[in-house]
Design a protein around this motif. Structure first.
Motif, PDB file in Angstrom:
ATOM      1  N   GLY A   1       0.827  -1.172  -0.141  1.00  0.00           N
ATOM      2  CA  GLY A   1      -0.054   0.189   0.087  1.00  0.00           C
ATOM      3  C   GLY A   1       0.845   1.288  -0.039  1.00  0.00           C
ATOM      4  O   GLY A   1       1.957   1.303  -0.417  1.00  0.00           O
ATOM      5  N   LEU A   2       0.457   2.510   0.383  1.00  0.00           N
ATOM      6  CA  LEU A   2       1.153   3.660   0.571  1.00  0.00           C
ATOM      7  C   LEU A   2       2.261   3.608   1.179  1.00  0.00           C
ATOM      8  O   LEU A   2       3.272   4.187   0.697  1.00  0.00           O
ATOM      9  N   ASP A   3       2.295   2.804   2.395  1.00  0.00           N
ATOM     10  CA  ASP A   3       3.695   2.927   3.327  1.00  0.00           C
ATOM     11  C   ASP A   3       4.608   2.032   2.707  1.00  0.00           C
ATOM     12  O   ASP A   3       5.839   2.524   2.824  1.00  0.00           O
ATOM     13  N   THR A   4       4.044   0.774   2.089  1.00  0.00           N
ATOM     14  CA  THR A   4       5.435  -0.069   1.781  1.00  0.00           C
ATOM     15  C   THR A   4       6.108   0.632   0.518  1.00  0.00           C
ATOM     16  O   THR A   4       7.203   0.270   0.309  1.00  0.00           O
ATOM     17  N   HIS A   5       5.410   1.295   0.031  1.00  0.00           N
ATOM     18  CA  HIS A   5       6.088   1.968  -1.491  1.00  0.00           C
ATOM     19  C   HIS A   5       6.455   3.548  -1.087  1.00  0.00           C
ATOM     20  O   HIS A   5       6.728   4.208  -2.094  1.00  0.00           O
ATOM     21  N   ALA A   6       6.487   4.179   0.039  1.00  0.00           N
ATOM     22  CA  ALA A   6       6.979   5.324  -0.011  1.00  0.00           C
ATOM     23  C   ALA A   6       8.247   5.616  -0.191  1.00  0.00           C
ATOM     24  O   ALA A   6       8.607   6.672  -0.745  1.00  0.00           O
ATOM     25  N   ASN A   7       9.044   4.809   0.248  1.00  0.00           N
ATOM     26  CA  ASN A   7      10.600   5.054  -0.289  1.00  0.00           C
ATOM     27  C   ASN A   7      10.846   5.176  -1.715  1.00  0.00           C
ATOM     28  O   ASN A   7      11.592   6.184  -1.998  1.00  0.00           O
ATOM     29  N   LEU A   8      10.229   4.362  -2.488  1.00  0.00           N
ATOM     30  CA  LEU A   8      10.357   4.308  -3.981  1.00  0.00           C
ATOM     31  C   LEU A   8       9.603   5.785  -4.541  1.00  0.00           C
ATOM     32  O   LEU A   8      10.323   6.459  -5.197  1.00  0.00           O
ATOM     33  N   CYS A   9       8.430   6.071  -3.825  1.00  0.00           N
ATOM     34  CA  CYS A   9       7.748   7.343  -4.372  1.00  0.00           C
ATOM     35  C   CYS A   9       8.675   8.674  -3.743  1.00  0.00           C
ATOM     36  O   CYS A   9       8.759   9.510  -4.855  1.00  0.00           O
ATOM     37  N   ARG A  10       8.963   8.649  -2.970  1.00  0.00           N
ATOM     38  CA  ARG A  10      10.033   9.796  -2.353  1.00  0.00           C
ATOM     39  C   ARG A  10      11.204   9.991  -3.593  1.00  0.00           C
ATOM     40  O   ARG A  10      11.358  11.299  -3.735  1.00  0.00           O
ATOM     41  N   CYS A  11      11.763   9.045  -3.700  1.00  0.00           N
ATOM     42  CA  CYS A  11      12.915   9.097  -4.504  1.00  0.00           C
ATOM     43  C   CYS A  11      12.627   9.420  -6.033  1.00  0.00           C
ATOM     44  O   CYS A  11      12.849  10.233  -6.550  1.00  0.00           O
ATOM     45  N   LEU A  12      11.603   8.814  -6.393  1.00  0.00           N
ATOM     46  CA  LEU A  12      11.007   9.431  -7.779  1.00  0.00           C
ATOM     47  C   LEU A  12      10.332  10.795  -7.885  1.00  0.00           C
ATOM     48  O   LEU A  12      10.931  11.742  -8.564  1.00  0.00           O
ATOM     49  N   ALA A  13      10.100  11.086  -6.786  1.00  0.00           N
ATOM     50  CA  ALA A  13       9.415  12.661  -6.687  1.00  0.00           C
ATOM     51  C   ALA A  13      10.605  13.555  -6.560  1.00  0.00           C
ATOM     52  O   ALA A  13      10.767  14.694  -7.625  1.00  0.00           O
ATOM     53  N   GLN A  14      11.551  13.407  -5.941  1.00  0.00           N
ATOM     54  CA  GLN A  14      12.695  14.168  -5.744  1.00  0.00           C
ATOM     55  C   GLN A  14      13.788  14.071  -6.777  1.00  0.00           C
ATOM     56  O   GLN A  14      13.944  15.234  -7.300  1.00  0.00           O
ATOM     57  N   ARG A  15      13.978  12.835  -7.326  1.00  0.00           N
ATOM     58  CA  ARG A  15      15.199  12.937  -8.411  1.00  0.00           C
ATOM     59  C   ARG A  15      14.600  13.274  -9.760  1.00  0.00           C
ATOM     60  O   ARG A  15      15.134  13.912 -10.536  1.00  0.00           O
ATOM     61  N   ALA A  16      13.165  13.069  -9.966  1.00  0.00           N
ATOM     62  CA  ALA A  16      12.493  13.423 -11.110  1.00  0.00           C
ATOM     63  C   ALA A  16      11.794  14.809 -11.195  1.00  0.00           C
ATOM     64  O   ALA A  16      11.401  15.425 -12.371  1.00  0.00           O
ATOM     65  N   GLN A  17      11.968  15.577 -10.112  1.00  0.00           N
ATOM     66  CA  GLN A  17      11.329  16.821  -9.928  1.00  0.00           C
ATOM     67  C   GLN A  17       9.826  16.758 -10.208  1.00  0.00           C
ATOM     68  O   GLN A  17       9.451  17.520 -11.030  1.00  0.00           O
ATOM     69  N   THR A  18       9.146  15.619  -9.897  1.00  0.00           N
ATOM     70  CA  THR A  18       7.672  15.599 -10.280  1.00  0.00           C
ATOM     71  C   THR A  18       6.895  15.473  -8.973  1.00  0.00           C
ATOM     72  O   THR A  18       7.417  14.891  -8.035  1.00  0.00           O
ATOM     73  N   VAL A  19       5.731  15.981  -8.903  1.00  0.00           N
ATOM     74  CA  VAL A  19       4.847  15.642  -8.054  1.00  0.00           C
ATOM     75  C   VAL A  19       4.320  14.049  -8.102  1.00  0.00           C
ATOM     76  O   VAL A  19       3.837  13.565  -9.238  1.00  0.00           O
ATOM     77  N   VAL A  20       4.355  13.214  -7.125  1.00  0.00           N
ATOM     78  CA  VAL A  20       3.903  11.989  -7.216  1.00  0.00           C
ATOM     79  C   VAL A  20       2.505  11.548  -6.476  1.00  0.00           C
ATOM     80  O   VAL A  20       2.520  11.835  -5.081  1.00  0.00           O
ATOM     81  N   LEU A  21       1.815  11.477  -7.108  1.00  0.00           N
ATOM     82  CA  LEU A  21       0.297  10.803  -6.496  1.00  0.00           C
ATOM     83  C   LEU A  21       0.213   9.314  -6.440  1.00  0.00           C
ATOM     84  O   LEU A  21       0.232   8.570  -7.539  1.00  0.00           O
ATOM     85  N   SER A  22       0.417   8.729  -5.211  1.00  0.00           N
ATOM     86  CA  SER A  22       0.738   7.067  -5.013  1.00  0.00           C
ATOM     87  C   SER A  22      -1.041   6.710  -4.735  1.00  0.00           C
ATOM     88  O   SER A  22      -1.550   7.316  -3.603  1.00  0.00           O
TER      89      SER A  22
END
Length: 325
Positions: free
Chosen positions: A97-118
Motif C-alpha cells: 500500500g502507500l506505506d510500503t512504497h513510500a521510499n520509492l515514491c519519495r525518490c522518484l518525486a525528488q530525483r525526477a522533480q515531479t509531484v507523485v500521487l500514490s
C-alpha cells in the motif's frame, strides 16, 4: 551475469525462513507476514507528504501526494508548479500500500522533480479483477481533471508502477490513449503484463530468487477468483501484453530484472511497444531480483535503478519548473 552479491546475501537470509504453503495461504495471513518484515531505507527527503481521498465510481480510495524540494529552492513556493506522476504500488494485486512504497515514491518525486500521487487501489481477493483497474483509471482521470486542486502543472502526466502496479500503469496508458487524458510517459518496473501465459522465465527463474512461480500463480488466483477462465485472464485490462494494437501508447521505460520470473513478459512487452512505433527504453538490470528497486539501503542497485527511472520521467515530462503569474 551472476546474481548480485548483495541480492545473494539477501536471498540467503530469506532461505532460513519457513517456506510458504500457497495451497493453504490466505491473503490476510500473507499481509501479516509482510507487515512483520523489516523496513528498508526511507528514500530521499521531500518537501511535503499529504494524505487524501480520491473519488471514484465505487467510492473514495486513499492516496498520498509527495512534493519534492524544488531544485534551486526550499520547496516552500506553492506557485512553483511541477508535472504529475500517478504511481501504483506492487504487491501481486493482494498486498502492500502507500506505506510500503513510500521510499520509492519519495525518490522518484525528488530525483525526477515531479509531484507523485500514490494510489491505494482496492486489493484482491476482497475486490477481484477488474476492481483495481477501475480504481486506477478513475484515479488517473480524476488527477488529470483536478490539477489545480493538486497544485500540479496542467497537461500531460506520467503513470508509473512496479510489478502489479506496473500492470495498472500499462493498462492505464493503453486505455486512456485516445481520451481526454494525455499521458506523457509510462514507467514500468518489472511489470506483470501477462496474466494468462507463463513465459520461459517462470521455469528458469521461478524458484530461489525471491518471487517464485508458485507465488505468482497464487497472486493471480487471488486477483481473478475461482470462477475466472483463460479468456478473462487474457483480457487486455488484465494482460496488457495481449492487446492487439499498441500504436499511440505513451512512451515507455521498462526496467526488468535478470533473476525475475517476470522478465520474459516484461521484455516482450518492451519489444512489442517498440515494434508499434512507441518510443521505448528497456533496461534489463543485471544480477537482480524482482522488487529490487524498493530495497533501498540493502541493494545498491535499488538506488541506481531509481535514479535511472527518475531521469526517464524527468526527460519525458520536460521538467522545468515554472511559476504562476
Amino acid at each position: 551475469m551472476a546474481l548480485d552479491p548483495q541480492a545473494q546475501a539477501l536471498l540467503a537470509a530469506f532461505a532460513g525462513m519457513p517456506a510458504l504453503d500457497f495451497t493453504q495461504l490466505t491473503a490476510p495471513a500473507y499481509r501479516a507476514i509482510l507487515a512483520a518484515g523489516g523496513a528498508f531505507a526511507p528514500g530521499d527527503p521531500v518537501a511535503a507528504e499529504e494524505d487524501m481521498l480520491i473519488p471514484t465510481a465505487n467510492g473514495s480510495i486513499a492516496a498520498r501526494v509527495y512534493r519534492p524540494v524544488v531544485d534551486g529552492g526550499d520547496g516552500g513556493d506553492v506557485n512553483a508548479l511541477l508535472p504529475l506522476t500517478v504511481f501504483f504500488h506492487g504487491g501481486g494485486f493482494v498486498s502492500c500500500g502507500l506505506d510500503t512504497h513510500a521510499n520509492l515514491c519519495r525518490c522518484l518525486a525528488q530525483r525526477a522533480q515531479t509531484v507523485v500521487l500514490s494510489v491505494d487501489y482496492r486489493l484482491a481477493p476482497e475486490a477481484h479483477f477488474p476492481a483495481a483497474v477501475h480504481d486506477a483509471l478513475d484515479a488517473v482521470r480524476w488527477a488529470a481533471a483536478n490539477s489545480a486542486d493538486l497544485r500540479v502543472r496542467p497537461g500531460p502526466l506520467a503513470v508509473a508502477g512496479d510489478s502489479a502496479g506496473g500492470n495498472l500503469a500499462a493498462v492505464a496508458a493503453q486505455q486512456l490513449r485516445h481520451g481526454d487524458v494525455t499521458i506523457a510517459h509510462q514507467l514500468l518496473l518489472y511489470p506483470v503484463v501477462d496474466c494468462a501465459t507463463e513465459h520461459p522465465s517462470y521455469e528458469s527463474k521461478g524458484d530461489g530468487y525471491f518471487l517464485s512461480a508458485d507465488q505468482m500463480r497464487w497472486f493471480k488466483d487471488q486477483y481473478f477468483g475461482p470462477a475466472a477462465d483463460h479468456a478473462q485472464r487474457a483480457d487486455p485490462l488484465a494482460s496488457p501484453l495481449a492487446a492487439g494494437d499498441l500504436r499511440g501508447v505513451a512512451s515507455a521505460t521498462v526496467i526488468s530484472a535478470e533473476y525475475d520470473p517476470l522478465h520474459d513478459e516484461a521484455e516482450h512487452y518492451a519489444a512489442r511497444l517498440a515494434h508499434a512505433g512507441v518510443l521505448t527504453t528497456h533496461v534489463r538490470w543485471p544480477g537482480q531480483i524482482h522488487g529490487f528497486a524498493s530495497l533501498l539501503g540493502v541493494l545498491d542497485a535499488a538506488d541506481h535503478a531509481l535514479t535511472t527511472a527518475a531521469h526517464a520521467l524527468r526527460h519525458a515530462l520536460h521538467v522545468e519548473p515554472f511559476r504562476l503569474r
